[in-house]
Design a protein around this motif. Structure first.
Motif, mmCIF file in Angstrom:
data_model
loop_
_atom_site.group_PDB
_atom_site.id
_atom_site.type_symbol
_atom_site.label_atom_id
_atom_site.label_comp_id
_atom_site.label_asym_id
_atom_site.label_seq_id
_atom_site.Cartn_x
_atom_site.Cartn_y
_atom_site.Cartn_z
ATOM 1 N N LEU A 70 0.662 -1.134 -0.038
ATOM 2 C CA LEU A 70 -0.023 -0.068 0.041
ATOM 3 C C LEU A 70 0.922 1.233 -0.048
ATOM 4 N N TYR A 71 1.874 1.300 0.764
ATOM 5 C CA TYR A 71 2.505 2.545 1.191
ATOM 6 C C TYR A 71 3.839 2.789 0.529
ATOM 7 N N THR A 72 4.508 1.647 -0.031
ATOM 8 C CA THR A 72 5.836 1.605 -0.458
ATOM 9 C C THR A 72 5.875 2.761 -1.707
ATOM 10 N N PRO A 73 5.133 2.417 -2.729
ATOM 11 C CA PRO A 73 5.029 3.055 -3.941
ATOM 12 C C PRO A 73 4.986 4.647 -3.581
ATOM 13 N N ALA A 74 4.061 5.097 -2.780
ATOM 14 C CA ALA A 74 3.647 6.288 -2.636
ATOM 15 C C ALA A 74 5.032 7.005 -1.664
ATOM 16 N N SER A 131 -3.942 4.312 -5.720
ATOM 17 C CA SER A 131 -4.591 5.332 -4.937
ATOM 18 C C SER A 131 -3.763 6.230 -4.363
ATOM 19 N N TYR A 132 -2.798 5.834 -3.289
ATOM 20 C CA TYR A 132 -1.722 6.402 -2.544
ATOM 21 C C TYR A 132 -0.652 6.899 -3.543
ATOM 22 N N PHE A 133 -0.140 6.193 -4.484
ATOM 23 C CA PHE A 133 0.816 6.644 -5.398
ATOM 24 C C PHE A 133 0.567 7.780 -6.026
#
Length: 265
Positions: A70-74, A131-133
């Motif tokens: 969820l978080y690493t690409p962003a 979405s986060y990215f």
């Protein structure tokens, strides 16, 4: 009159179809996700990871792997922005730092703070990660487009820094309290205690909202505002469902504890 007052708080919307479209998509999609949470159609992670079973075979990830996805690409998008858009002034640098720190903190918590009991479906992880990215990248790009524009008449940069710091500390603290509910090896859920858990069941969401409005105040862009409004609607819906879940699982859950807004909702 209303529009002129509104424009005194933000930079003029940039002549960018991409940013304008993303502003609308972020607001509408996140608000719709919040309504879906209230209606019982949840994104499949955390305590709701298997609430909406499907007859089709679905790929399940471990909670840790799913959360990192969820978080690493962003986080990497925020990190790369320092190289792509270097030295664009104090506001832009602080915005890049805030976005990158937010997602770094998320990864740090996944690796060292959170304790897990369920899993995450890949079908939910991929759209959330995307979405986060896109949100992180668009937030930074929208700020880049303000280069050369006059500053908004009302400067919210420094209040934004204060809100961001309060939000990220409050969010981290309540995540830490949640992790301490379980001893090593335990997987069952318990009623959270400590901090603001005595008055709302999702204080970590409350502080996350504060944090995102801090980012919005730092950026003072239309996209930042749309994303924060959308996030607010989504977390209101998610917290409503979370409180409903606790009420269904624990007979002794205190009825005076609200979902996310103390004494109100």
């Amino acid at each position: 009159m209303v529009m002129s007052t509104f424009l005194s708080f933000i930079f003029p919307p940039p002549p960018s179809l991409v940013v304008s479209t993303m502003s609308v998509i972020s607001l509408v999609s996140l608000a719709n996700a919040g309504l879906s949470e209230i209606r019982g159609k949840h994104l499949n992670y955390s305590k709701f990871w298997n609430v909406n079973p499907s007859s089709e075979k679905q790929t399940k990830l471990s909670s840790k792997a799913g959360m990192l996805l969820l978080y690493t690409p962003a986080f990497l998008a925020g990190l790369a922005s320092f190289w792509i858009f270097p030295h664009e002034g104090l506001r832009s640098t602080l915005l890049q730092f805030a976005v990158t720190l937010h997602f770094f903190k998320r990864d740090f918590e996944v690796l060292f703070i959170h304790k897990y009991s369920g899993g995450m479906l890949l079908d939910s992880a991929i759209p959330i990660s995307l979405s986060y990215f896109l949100s992180a990248a668009t937030m930074v790009y929208a700020q880049h487009l303000t280069q050369g524009l006059p500053e908004p008449p009302i400067n919210l940069l420094y209040p934004g820094i204060v809100m961001f710091v309060i939000g990220i500390i409050g969010n981290f603290y309540h995540h830490y309290l949640l992790s301490n509910l379980r001893a090593k090896g335990e997987k069952e859920y318990k009623i959270p205690k400590g901090g603001l858990f005595g008055i709302v069941i999702c204080p970590h969401y409350l502080f996350e909202i504060i944090q995102f409005y801090g980012i919005t105040f730092i950026s003072q862009t239309l996209y930042g505002l749309c994303f924060s409004l959308g996030t607010t609607f989504y977390l209101l819906g998610r917290s409503y469902s979370t409180r409903k879940w606790y009420l269904s699982k624990f007979e002794d859950f205190p009825k005076n504890v609200k979902a996310i807004i103390p004494f109100v909702f």
